[in-house]
Write an enzyme that holds these catalytic residues in place. Sequence first.
Site, PDB file in Angstrom:
ATOM      1  N   GLY A 142      57.429  37.341 -15.959  1.00 54.67           N
ATOM      2  CA  GLY A 142      57.938  38.515 -15.269  1.00 54.67           C
ATOM      3  C   GLY A 142      57.033  39.707 -15.523  1.00 54.67           C
ATOM      4  O   GLY A 142      56.305  39.741 -16.520  1.00 54.67           O
ATOM      5  N   GLN A 181      54.826  48.464 -16.187  1.00 52.22           N
ATOM      6  CA  GLN A 181      53.822  47.768 -17.012  1.00 52.22           C
ATOM      7  C   GLN A 181      52.424  47.869 -16.412  1.00 52.22           C
ATOM      8  O   GLN A 181      51.439  47.624 -17.105  1.00 52.22           O
ATOM      9  CB  GLN A 181      54.200  46.293 -17.192  1.00 52.22           C
ATOM     10  CG  GLN A 181      55.463  46.107 -18.017  1.00 52.22           C
ATOM     11  CD  GLN A 181      55.749  44.633 -18.225  1.00 52.22           C
ATOM     12  OE1 GLN A 181      56.411  44.017 -17.412  1.00 52.22           O
ATOM     13  NE2 GLN A 181      55.239  44.071 -19.304  1.00 52.22           N
ATOM     14  N   CYS A 238      56.610  39.636 -24.321  1.00 52.79           N
ATOM     15  CA  CYS A 238      56.388  40.603 -23.242  1.00 52.79           C
ATOM     16  C   CYS A 238      54.889  40.806 -23.092  1.00 52.79           C
ATOM     17  O   CYS A 238      54.180  40.929 -24.102  1.00 52.79           O
ATOM     18  CB  CYS A 238      57.071  41.916 -23.604  1.00 52.79           C
ATOM     19  SG  CYS A 238      56.824  43.233 -22.401  1.00 52.79           S
ATOM     20  N   LEU A 239      54.419  40.876 -21.859  1.00 52.85           N
ATOM     21  CA  LEU A 239      52.979  41.085 -21.624  1.00 52.85           C
ATOM     22  C   LEU A 239      52.517  42.441 -22.166  1.00 52.85           C
ATOM     23  O   LEU A 239      51.330  42.628 -22.414  1.00 52.85           O
ATOM     24  CB  LEU A 239      52.654  40.969 -20.134  1.00 52.85           C
ATOM     25  CG  LEU A 239      52.847  39.567 -19.526  1.00 52.85           C
ATOM     26  CD1 LEU A 239      52.614  39.604 -18.022  1.00 52.85           C
ATOM     27  CD2 LEU A 239      51.936  38.543 -20.186  1.00 52.85           C
ATOM     28  N   HIS A 247      65.462  41.378 -19.099  1.00 53.50           N
ATOM     29  CA  HIS A 247      64.281  41.925 -19.780  1.00 53.50           C
ATOM     30  C   HIS A 247      63.518  42.860 -18.830  1.00 53.50           C
ATOM     31  O   HIS A 247      63.173  43.992 -19.201  1.00 53.50           O
ATOM     32  CB  HIS A 247      63.389  40.755 -20.242  1.00 53.50           C
ATOM     33  CG  HIS A 247      62.071  41.146 -20.807  1.00 53.50           C
ATOM     34  ND1 HIS A 247      61.693  40.852 -22.105  1.00 53.50           N
ATOM     35  CD2 HIS A 247      60.999  41.791 -20.259  1.00 53.50           C
ATOM     36  CE1 HIS A 247      60.470  41.325 -22.317  1.00 53.50           C
ATOM     37  NE2 HIS A 247      60.020  41.887 -21.216  1.00 53.50           N
ATOM     38  N   GLU A 248      63.278  42.393 -17.606  1.00 56.08           N
ATOM     39  CA  GLU A 248      62.510  43.202 -16.648  1.00 56.08           C
ATOM     40  C   GLU A 248      63.303  44.431 -16.219  1.00 56.08           C
ATOM     41  O   GLU A 248      62.745  45.517 -16.061  1.00 56.08           O
ATOM     42  CB  GLU A 248      62.118  42.367 -15.424  1.00 56.08           C
ATOM     43  CG  GLU A 248      61.249  41.158 -15.718  1.00 56.08           C
ATOM     44  CD  GLU A 248      60.037  41.446 -16.584  1.00 56.08           C
ATOM     45  OE1 GLU A 248      59.473  42.555 -16.490  1.00 56.08           O
ATOM     46  OE2 GLU A 248      59.660  40.567 -17.385  1.00 56.08           O
ATOM     47  N   HIS A 250      62.881  47.200 -18.557  1.00 59.30           N
ATOM     48  CA  HIS A 250      61.611  47.931 -18.419  1.00 59.30           C
ATOM     49  C   HIS A 250      61.759  49.137 -17.480  1.00 59.30           C
ATOM     50  O   HIS A 250      61.090  50.148 -17.664  1.00 59.30           O
ATOM     51  CB  HIS A 250      60.527  47.023 -17.826  1.00 59.30           C
ATOM     52  CG  HIS A 250      59.772  46.202 -18.830  1.00 59.30           C
ATOM     53  ND1 HIS A 250      59.007  46.773 -19.830  1.00 59.30           N
ATOM     54  CD2 HIS A 250      59.620  44.865 -18.962  1.00 59.30           C
ATOM     55  CE1 HIS A 250      58.436  45.798 -20.539  1.00 59.30           C
ATOM     56  NE2 HIS A 250      58.789  44.636 -20.047  1.00 59.30           N
TER      57      HIS A 250
HETATM   58 NI    NI Z   1      58.256  42.770 -20.727  1.00 61.57          NI
END
Ligand code: NI
Length: 156
Positions: free
Chosen positions: A46, A51, A91-92, A133-134, A137
């Site tokens: 995701g 991000q 997480c990226l 999670h997304e 963000h």
């Molecule tokens: Ni993330």
Amino acid sequence: MGIRKIRTEGDDILRKTCKAVTEMTPRTRVLIRDMFDTMYRAEGVGLAAPQVGILKRIFVMDCSADRSLARVLINPEILETEGEQTGEEGCLSVPGKHATVTRPMKVTVRALNEDMEEVTLTLEGLEARCVLHENDHLDGILYIDKAESPVVDNEE
Ligand code: NI
């Protein structure tokens, strides 16, 4: 391929609240395409717009093993959650690390698709974890805020 730079923890933009998308524009379509390219290149499941430095309420996801379940959610609203799952999350924007996070097992989310049509999805397991999670963000929340274990390197 439009690969964008992924912002990492410590970058203030990850802590801001994103704004709703009011219309689909060519620029936003390019953003969404680039977000998919960036997520797939980074081998993530995701990716949310902040991000890549854009404060819009958009995220993309694909939790399938063969990368065949691309979803884009715009202005998502969590309508309902059910149950509980405890598992490892990464997480990226916090590269190479993971921690334990408990989330609902099931989520019902209403959002707009790329054509600004309303869709309601009920997702379970990894997809539910990913949506939540997304969605966090978009409000400046990172999984490390919710971690129930130390955030450790992936080798550990
Ligand atoms: Ni993330």
